[in-house]
Scaffold this motif. Sequence first.
Motif, mmCIF file in Angstrom:
data_model
loop_
_atom_site.group_PDB
_atom_site.id
_atom_site.type_symbol
_atom_site.label_atom_id
_atom_site.label_comp_id
_atom_site.label_asym_id
_atom_site.label_seq_id
_atom_site.Cartn_x
_atom_site.Cartn_y
_atom_site.Cartn_z
ATOM 1 N N ILE A 189 0.845 -1.197 0.000
ATOM 2 C CA ILE A 189 0.000 0.000 0.000
ATOM 3 C C ILE A 189 0.881 1.249 0.000
ATOM 4 C CG2 ILE A 189 -1.599 1.356 1.403
ATOM 5 C CD1 ILE A 189 -3.071 -1.126 2.097
ATOM 6 N N GLY A 190 2.009 1.172 0.710
ATOM 7 C CA GLY A 190 2.928 2.317 0.735
ATOM 8 C C GLY A 190 3.470 2.654 -0.635
ATOM 9 N N SER A 191 3.876 1.615 -1.399
ATOM 10 C CA SER A 191 4.413 1.870 -2.739
ATOM 11 C C SER A 191 3.310 2.368 -3.674
ATOM 12 C CB SER A 191 5.057 0.604 -3.309
ATOM 13 O OG SER A 191 4.100 -0.433 -3.489
ATOM 14 N N TYR A 192 2.090 1.866 -3.494
ATOM 15 C CA TYR A 192 0.957 2.328 -4.308
ATOM 16 C C TYR A 192 0.704 3.820 -4.065
ATOM 17 C CZ TYR A 192 -3.931 3.106 -5.621
ATOM 18 O OH TYR A 192 -5.092 3.626 -6.149
ATOM 19 N N ILE A 193 0.724 4.220 -2.807
ATOM 20 C CA ILE A 193 0.475 5.622 -2.469
ATOM 21 C C ILE A 193 1.519 6.529 -3.106
ATOM 22 C CG2 ILE A 193 0.550 7.275 -0.548
ATOM 23 C CD1 ILE A 193 -0.812 5.112 1.167
ATOM 24 N N ASN A 194 2.776 6.116 -3.085
ATOM 25 C CA ASN A 194 3.836 6.974 -3.609
ATOM 26 C C ASN A 194 4.000 6.876 -5.113
ATOM 27 O OD1 ASN A 194 4.782 8.298 -1.217
ATOM 28 N ND2 ASN A 194 5.550 6.306 -0.543
ATOM 29 N N LYS A 195 3.437 5.849 -5.716
ATOM 30 C CA LYS A 195 3.479 5.741 -7.170
ATOM 31 C C LYS A 195 2.304 6.481 -7.804
ATOM 32 C CE LYS A 195 2.971 2.371 -10.921
ATOM 33 N NZ LYS A 195 2.723 0.942 -11.248
ATOM 34 N N GLU A 196 1.110 6.216 -7.296
ATOM 35 C CA GLU A 196 -0.090 6.795 -7.900
ATOM 36 C C GLU A 196 -0.442 8.163 -7.311
ATOM 37 O OE1 GLU A 196 -1.349 5.434 -10.462
ATOM 38 O OE2 GLU A 196 -0.194 3.570 -10.342
ATOM 39 N N LYS A 197 0.064 8.472 -6.110
ATOM 40 C CA LYS A 197 -0.213 9.742 -5.419
ATOM 41 C C LYS A 197 -1.717 10.010 -5.277
ATOM 42 C CE LYS A 197 4.253 10.654 -5.501
ATOM 43 N NZ LYS A 197 5.097 10.530 -4.306
ATOM 44 N N PRO A 198 -2.474 9.036 -4.725
ATOM 45 C CA PRO A 198 -3.924 9.243 -4.603
ATOM 46 C C PRO A 198 -4.289 10.003 -3.327
ATOM 47 C CG PRO A 198 -3.375 7.078 -3.800
ATOM 48 C CD PRO A 198 -2.069 7.734 -4.190
ATOM 49 N N PHE A 199 -3.707 11.170 -3.148
ATOM 50 C CA PHE A 199 -3.984 11.910 -1.921
ATOM 51 C C PHE A 199 -3.962 13.412 -2.174
ATOM 52 C CE2 PHE A 199 0.582 10.907 -1.961
ATOM 53 C CZ PHE A 199 1.151 12.162 -1.826
ATOM 54 N N SER A 200 -4.613 14.118 -1.272
ATOM 55 C CA SER A 200 -4.575 15.583 -1.287
ATOM 56 C C SER A 200 -3.893 16.040 -0.009
ATOM 57 C CB SER A 200 -5.993 16.165 -1.372
ATOM 58 O OG SER A 200 -6.783 15.715 -0.294
ATOM 59 N N ALA A 201 -3.336 17.237 -0.041
ATOM 60 C CA ALA A 201 -2.621 17.762 1.124
ATOM 61 C C ALA A 201 -2.855 19.268 1.223
ATOM 62 C CB ALA A 201 -1.127 17.471 1.010
ATOM 63 N N VAL A 202 -2.835 19.765 2.457
ATOM 64 C CA VAL A 202 -2.921 21.213 2.672
ATOM 65 C C VAL A 202 -1.685 21.666 3.446
ATOM 66 C CG1 VAL A 202 -5.415 21.362 2.588
ATOM 67 C CG2 VAL A 202 -4.296 20.903 4.764
ATOM 68 N N PHE A 203 -1.394 22.942 3.326
ATOM 69 C CA PHE A 203 -0.178 23.521 3.886
ATOM 70 C C PHE A 203 -0.498 24.413 5.084
ATOM 71 C CE2 PHE A 203 0.573 22.261 -0.392
ATOM 72 C CZ PHE A 203 1.895 21.865 -0.474
ATOM 73 N N ASP A 204 0.539 24.992 5.666
ATOM 74 C CA ASP A 204 0.316 25.896 6.786
ATOM 75 C C ASP A 204 -0.190 27.260 6.320
ATOM 76 O OD1 ASP A 204 2.629 26.752 5.600
ATOM 77 O OD2 ASP A 204 3.915 26.450 7.337
ATOM 78 N N SER A 205 -0.406 27.403 5.036
ATOM 79 C CA SER A 205 -1.139 28.542 4.484
ATOM 80 C C SER A 205 -2.365 27.989 3.774
ATOM 81 C CB SER A 205 -0.279 29.322 3.475
ATOM 82 O OG SER A 205 -1.103 30.199 2.726
ATOM 83 N N PRO A 206 -3.549 28.504 4.046
ATOM 84 C CA PRO A 206 -4.765 27.958 3.443
ATOM 85 C C PRO A 206 -4.896 28.243 1.952
ATOM 86 C CG PRO A 206 -5.275 29.927 4.695
ATOM 87 C CD PRO A 206 -3.837 29.615 4.972
ATOM 88 N N ASN A 207 -3.962 29.016 1.387
ATOM 89 C CA ASN A 207 -4.037 29.336 -0.037
ATOM 90 C C ASN A 207 -3.681 28.152 -0.931
ATOM 91 O OD1 ASN A 207 -4.672 31.894 0.695
ATOM 92 N ND2 ASN A 207 -2.770 32.839 0.038
ATOM 93 N N TYR A 208 -2.963 27.162 -0.372
ATOM 94 C CA TYR A 208 -2.381 26.126 -1.225
ATOM 95 C C TYR A 208 -2.975 24.748 -0.942
ATOM 96 C CZ TYR A 208 1.053 29.852 -1.637
ATOM 97 O OH TYR A 208 1.652 31.060 -1.835
ATOM 98 N N SER A 209 -2.987 23.940 -1.986
ATOM 99 C CA SER A 209 -3.431 22.556 -1.866
ATOM 100 C C SER A 209 -2.666 21.710 -2.869
ATOM 101 C CB SER A 209 -4.933 22.453 -2.138
ATOM 102 O OG SER A 209 -5.370 21.112 -2.083
ATOM 103 N N TYR A 210 -2.501 20.451 -2.526
ATOM 104 C CA TYR A 210 -1.803 19.492 -3.397
ATOM 105 C C TYR A 210 -2.779 18.370 -3.727
ATOM 106 C CZ TYR A 210 1.596 15.756 -4.632
ATOM 107 O OH TYR A 210 2.295 14.742 -5.248
ATOM 108 N N TYR A 211 -2.894 18.051 -5.007
ATOM 109 C CA TYR A 211 -3.775 16.956 -5.405
ATOM 110 C C TYR A 211 -3.242 16.288 -6.670
ATOM 111 C CZ TYR A 211 -7.694 14.324 -7.179
ATOM 112 O OH TYR A 211 -8.470 13.311 -7.663
ATOM 113 N N SER A 212 -3.140 14.961 -6.629
ATOM 114 C CA SER A 212 -2.789 14.164 -7.805
ATOM 115 C C SER A 212 -1.553 14.704 -8.519
ATOM 116 C CB SER A 212 -3.972 14.092 -8.781
ATOM 117 O OG SER A 212 -3.680 13.200 -9.844
ATOM 118 N N LYS A 213 -0.452 14.829 -7.778
ATOM 119 C CA LYS A 213 0.848 15.209 -8.317
ATOM 120 C C LYS A 213 0.944 16.671 -8.733
ATOM 121 C CE LYS A 213 1.363 10.537 -10.233
ATOM 122 N NZ LYS A 213 1.648 9.731 -11.427
ATOM 123 N N SER A 214 -0.046 17.474 -8.381
ATOM 124 C CA SER A 214 -0.013 18.896 -8.746
ATOM 125 C C SER A 214 -0.398 19.751 -7.543
ATOM 126 C CB SER A 214 -0.967 19.187 -9.910
ATOM 127 O OG SER A 214 -0.574 18.496 -11.075
#
Length: 590
Positions: A338-363
């Motif tokens: 599952i770890g390798s799948y997560i880092n290969k396919e990047k099926p996750f979103s992320a937020v930063f310590d500034s609410p202006n930014y977001s990360y989704y699907s390698k972008s």
Amino acid sequence: MIDDLSLSKNVQFYELNKALTVKSIEDTFKEISKDRVGNYLKNSYLVRKKYTTATGNKVIYSIVSYKIEAEPSFLFGTTVKEQKYAYLLLIECGDALAILKKYVDSPEKHFSSFIGEYDYEKFCHFHGKKNPKYERVTMKNMSISNAVIRSRSLEAKSLNGILSSNSSSRSIPSNFRMKVGEDSYTLTPSTSRVSHRDKKSSFDGLIDWVIEIKNEIKITNNESEFLRNFASPICLKDIVDLGHQVVAILIDLSEIETKLSNGSAVLSKADGSQLNQREINKLFNRLKSPILIDGSLLKVKWITLPGKVSYSKNLITIRNTNLDKILVTENGAETYTIGSYINKEKPFSAVFDSPNYSYYSKSCFEDKHLVNNIQSILNIFDDSYNFTGIASEKEKPHPANLTRFPDKSLFRKVEDQYCVPHNIVICDDMNDEWSDHIAIDSNSDIPSISFIHSKFTKKDTYGASAFHDVVAQALKNIGRTQAEKQLFKNKYDNEWHKNYEKTNISRVTGAANWQDLEVALDAVNQNPNSIKKIVLATPFLSKAKLAGELNKLALGQKCKPHYVQLIWLINTFISSCKDFGVQAHILCKK
């Protein structure tokens, strides 16, 4: 074989940083066709052949085609096989590579050292200067809350001018269909795919079309007004270089869950034993909550996980030893963690310590409208209510003779203050609750109905956990604001006509029977100007303190990380309410 091709214009486009080598192509053809049946099709194994179209366009192409056998998708565990024909066509046209395929998974991964993805803006704003009409768009929500609609599709003859900028500014387009004149295109940025709704083409015509599309992508600028309303792409390195860090991640493992449910995959531990259903449910339920990033620690549902998050120029990588020990086996053959799948396919979103930014699907994406909306965020907070002296949410346990909630309970404060102007108040707490209270004002010229969700904490808190609970409860039931009258009757017949649990507290005040409640609901539903509200009673929040942190953002300063998550949740709450035509209100302290 080339002269016999009849292909749809459905192609993946990549920047070609250097010419493909014969070895890289032959190695790829060998790898993807290792399970073929028999020989390659006649004249179908060609590597780096030159071709010139009738119009003078020159390319280098490579193609392979072969037969495969597989069990039909509607069968499992049988010896029945159906025959299919797979192919892979690579077209090198100057500084671009076009890929066409069938029954071949992710061939681009074999050429990662030769190719790169086109800039997101260049790709998305395709034909933007020609004022295209956008007929359909599939959007991913930038929020990391698991209580919102994460993806939705909208379709119209033309979405231009129809789609609210409030919705689009916090959304990422993952797929859209557009019309340019009489031509219809579908673009999928995450896979670099362009599809043109057209009749099938010969190889010669396909080459001319590929070069036309490649040239259009190269000259595209940020010219589509429609797409400018969406979140804007930004390089991850640029965010990190500004001093920002990831504070929370939400992983989407729905693809693996689907494979488990249909029996095409199993989960096992490092020792080879399979996970039982309880372990599987525990794993996926835990990962459906945001993972908080605290330095080198990963925390989910107050549990610390071993691991860390690292960054490259464009990608986020998650390292966790627990996930690296869980193996996924598909169809009894292919195995990966599952770890390798997560880092290969990047099926996750992320937020930063500034609410202006977001990360989704390698972008990465930037919401440039958030800072300008800070005052509107603060405007939904109402600090005019007196929440002093509250000791608990409901003051349980309740004596059997109780006729009102105790004076020091949050429920009593809500009933004695917010609910007073309403002629009917329903306590819907417990069981299949839509909200803690439903308050109806059917006597005013503009009638209203409010769905009130209350949350009490012993101490003031500005972390995301407490607020996430009440927002999640509200958004989980946001569709109830549009419920038909029959659903209210079902609730009345099953629960509301009784007292609250084992007390003498009436669940409904102001309506002696269903007929009284029905009249009030009709007054709300039959008035096109009636108001529907979702109200959060959160006495653990101070509007003054929150305003201080939000105003830091307005001045371009950083605020504390837990406030960032809070802001995301507030904005998610507001946006979701607007999408449903519902007013958002938050009751708090001064």
